[in-house]
Design an enzyme around this catalytic site. Structure first.
Site, PDB file in Angstrom:
ATOM      1  N   SER A   1     -11.180  -1.117  -1.001  1.00  0.00           N
ATOM      2  CA  SER A   1      -9.934  -1.060  -0.230  1.00  0.00           C
ATOM      3  C   SER A   1     -10.167  -1.408   1.229  1.00  0.00           C
ATOM      4  CB  SER A   1      -9.325   0.351  -0.285  1.00  0.00           C
ATOM      5  OG  SER A   1      -8.484   0.524  -1.384  1.00  0.00           O
TER       6      SER A   1
ATOM      7  N   HIS B   1      -3.583   5.980   3.395  1.00  0.00           N
ATOM      8  CA  HIS B   1      -4.391   4.803   3.058  1.00  0.00           C
ATOM      9  C   HIS B   1      -3.824   3.527   3.686  1.00  0.00           C
ATOM     10  CE1 HIS B   1      -5.909   1.735   0.107  1.00  0.00           C
ATOM     11  NE2 HIS B   1      -6.967   2.521   0.043  1.00  0.00           N
TER      12      HIS B   1
ATOM     13  N   ASP C   1       0.846  -1.198   0.000  1.00  0.00           N
ATOM     14  CA  ASP C   1       0.000   0.000   0.000  1.00  0.00           C
ATOM     15  C   ASP C   1       0.877   1.242   0.000  1.00  0.00           C
ATOM     16  OD1 ASP C   1      -2.349   1.785   0.767  1.00  0.00           O
ATOM     17  OD2 ASP C   1      -3.293  -0.171   0.960  1.00  0.00           O
TER      18      ASP C   1
END
Length: 622
Positions: free
Chosen positions: A444, A260, A197
């Site tokens: 996600s 994220h 990520d």
């Protein structure tokens, strides 16, 4: 320090909602989720990096000058727009250079100038026509897959202060994953989950001792925001903000940093029952952060190397991974069906025993046209709302295996529209703000719920003294134990067999193995008595059994309802879709299998959803 009074709703690093001590969460004014984010394409990006893998035994597979000769010859043969017809001049215009060898054995080639989509197709076609080339791909950038805002019995009940109010996705009976019941059984101890990520904010106070060092695989300084192109130990999220519109590709927007990777890692293993913040699913697992996404996304070549390394494979120039991951989570993706490089890297990881869990994507489209969701040997995860229904943005289709909580965005309000985990409120760098918690929505967010349940299962079977499940066994277990959707999923937009259920997965994994008179678990059929109301998702399977006598014709028939099913029949053993005694697979639900000379014994009948189906009846007659 943690900024507890400022929780943030972040759908791709978005609007801030404040909560003061002793007061409820204020609603953001007119907070809405936009149309699904489109994936970038080679045409939008332009390409100055290509990936070529050569067949073993060819000169190009082992000799650097031969590699370059193959690439130069492809450019010399290609008729490129706006470039001189002279072959040598075409080669000089792009000056291909072999940069490095990837973990899967392919080579990364850098070009001096960018190729547009039409010229790229010509060059790749020439490369693929060379008998020494196994595959050739564009090294495009892929992005994280979350949403963009338009505007600004005994169960463990954790003492994390925001758990009860915000984390519906862990405990809701309709949209959650049944985590509290699972925590009495397993917490993921001893299992490593790699998170590929944007990296991690390791100083966030709700990650306590469960983060490994990881590695930063971004090989481009502009993308990574580090000083050099070198890959480096650690996986610090340097921020993925973008200063200007149209900077990443035509139509892209300026945006703040998303943080994220920290949010995704929080779902998997945020510290739990520690009196701080929120809870994670497999909170005694260890997260291996692997940074592959930065400004404008991340290159396919870097992601492929990260998959190889995280699963224990060798990547030239990178120290061996001392903590190979049993599970990899990839909450990222891009347009196009699975390419050969991605599949190569994923197959390598699976061969090393690593289960690869991926987000289905957020374009409200068929996931067969997105990677890595369309790759083989992955667990592809769609997104469900707090209601248990499909999230409007979720990709769908036959390649989607099951769903996890992704949040419905503003349509389900706050906090119910979002998945809540660790975050940061800085707009750019990791020194620009304070630690906090964020609500985000997207596949996600769904994917790490499934990855974390996989970690719970692998930890539990290890504690029971058993061998870990293979990736194929673990995928089957997760799909078969998923909870039925509490609301109807439209037949045209299937998102797998159900919502991942942590306790059901553990119960199935820990069943005592059968030692005598063993057979598959099946629902028994009574002669001439129909079983009605059979319902399932696309790809779902239900197994039935029938005790037949010898000699007299036996028939198995399905009828009624809506959708599309097939039936497979096995004699004395469970059939599969590739190994069976007989099958019926016509359009719709009217299927018939006749065994004209049955033997005495058990016949197994598997009903398989070719598409979502409901209200089907099954009848055995002898």
């Amino acid at each position: 320090m943690i900024k507890k009074q400022n929780l943030r709703i972040n759908v791709l690093a978005a609007a801030v909602l404040s909560m003061t001590a002793g007061m409820g969460m204020a609603q953001a004014a007119d907070f809405k989720v936009s149309a699904p984010q489109k994936s970038t394409t080679a045409q939008q990006q332009g390409v100055d990096r290509i990936i070529v893998k050569y067949h073993a035994g060819t000169a190009a597979a082992r000799d650097s000058s031969a590699k370059l000769s193959v690439v130069n010859s492809a450019f010399a043969r290609a008729s490129l727009s706006g470039v001189t017809a002279n072959a040598n001049a075409r080669v000089a215009a792009f000056s291909p250079q072999v940069v490095r060898r990837l973990g899967v054995g392919a080579d990364l080639v850098h070009l001096k100038s960018r190729l547009g989509a039409a010229d790229l197709a010509k060059v790749l076609a020439e490369l693929k026509a060379d008998p020494s080339v196994q595959y050739a791909e564009a090294d495009v950038k892929l992005q994280r897959v979350d949403l963009r805002p338009r505007e600004v019995s005994p169960q463990l009940v954790p003492d994390d202060p925001y758990y009860a109010q915000y984390q519906w996705h862990l405990s809701s009976a309709t949209g959650g994953i049944n985590a509290p019941a699972a925590w009495d059984v397993a917490q993921g101890e001893g299992v490593v989950v790699a998170v590929l990520d944007t990296g991690i904010l390791p100083e966030h106070p709700d990650f306590s001792g469960n983060l490994l060092e990881g590695y930063d695989f971004i090989s481009d300084a502009e993308t990574s925001r580090r000083a050099t192109d070198d890959r480096v130990p650690g996986a610090l999220d340097q921020g993925d903000w973008v200063e200007n519109d149209n900077e990443c590709y035509a139509g892209s927007l300026a945006e703040d940093s998303s943080w994220h990777g920290t949010h995704v890692a929080g779902t998997i293993a945020e510290s739990t029952n520690n009196g701080v913040g929120m809870a994670g699913v497999a909170y005694k697992a260890r997260v291996l952060p692997v940074r592959v996404l930065g400004k404008c996304g991340g290159y396919l070549s870097d992601i492929a190397d990260a998959i190889t390394w995280a699963s224990g494979g060798t990547v030239t120039g990178i120290p061996a991974n001392a903590n190979p991951a049993e599970v990899i989570n990839m909450s990222l993706g891009g347009g196009s069906a699975c390419d050969a490089l991605y599949q190569d890297a994923i197959d390598g990881a699976v061969s090393r025993g690593t289960t690869v869990v991926v987000a289905a994507g957020n374009s409200a489209a068929n996931a067969a046209n997105f990677r890595p969701a369309s790759c083989n040997n992955v667990v592809a995860v769609g997104a469900a709302r707090i209601t248990g229904g499909i999230a409007s943005y979720s990709n769908f289709g036959a390649v989607v295996d099951l769903a996890g909580p992704g949040g419905g965005g503003g349509v389900d309000g706050n906090p119910g529209g979002y998945v809540w985990q660790a975050g940061y409120d800085g707009a750019t760098t990791p020194t620009s703000g304070a630690y906090t918690y964020m609500g985000m929505a997207g596949t996600s967010m769904a994917s790490p719920h499934v990855a974390a349940v996989a970690a719970l299962v692998q930890g539990a079977v290890a504690d029971a003294g058993r061998d870990p499940l293979t990736p194929a066994q673990l995928e089957t277990l997760l799909k078969q134990t998923a909870r039925n959707f509490p609301v109807t999923i439209p037949a045209g937009t299937p998102i797998g067999t159900g919502i991942v259920d942590a306790k059901a997965a553990l119960d199935e994994a820990l069943k005592e193995p059968c030692t005598e008179d063993c057979g598959p678990t099946a629902i028994p059929l009574t002669n001439k008595v129909a079983v009605a109301g059979i319902t399932g998702a696309a790809g779902s399977e239900a197994l039935y059994s029938f005790e037949a006598s010898a000699g007299k014709v036996v028939s198995f028939v399905t009828y009624g309802g809506t959708g599309n099913v097939s039936i497979y029949v096995g004699e004395g053993s469970e059939p599969t879709t590739t190994a069976f005694k007989a099958k019926s697979s016509r359009a719709g639900n009217a299927e018939t299998v006749r065994i004209t000379a049955p033997v005495a014994g058990t016949y197994y009948i598997k009903v398989v959803g070719e598409a979502a189906f409901t209200g089907v009846s099954l009848l055995a007659t002898q």
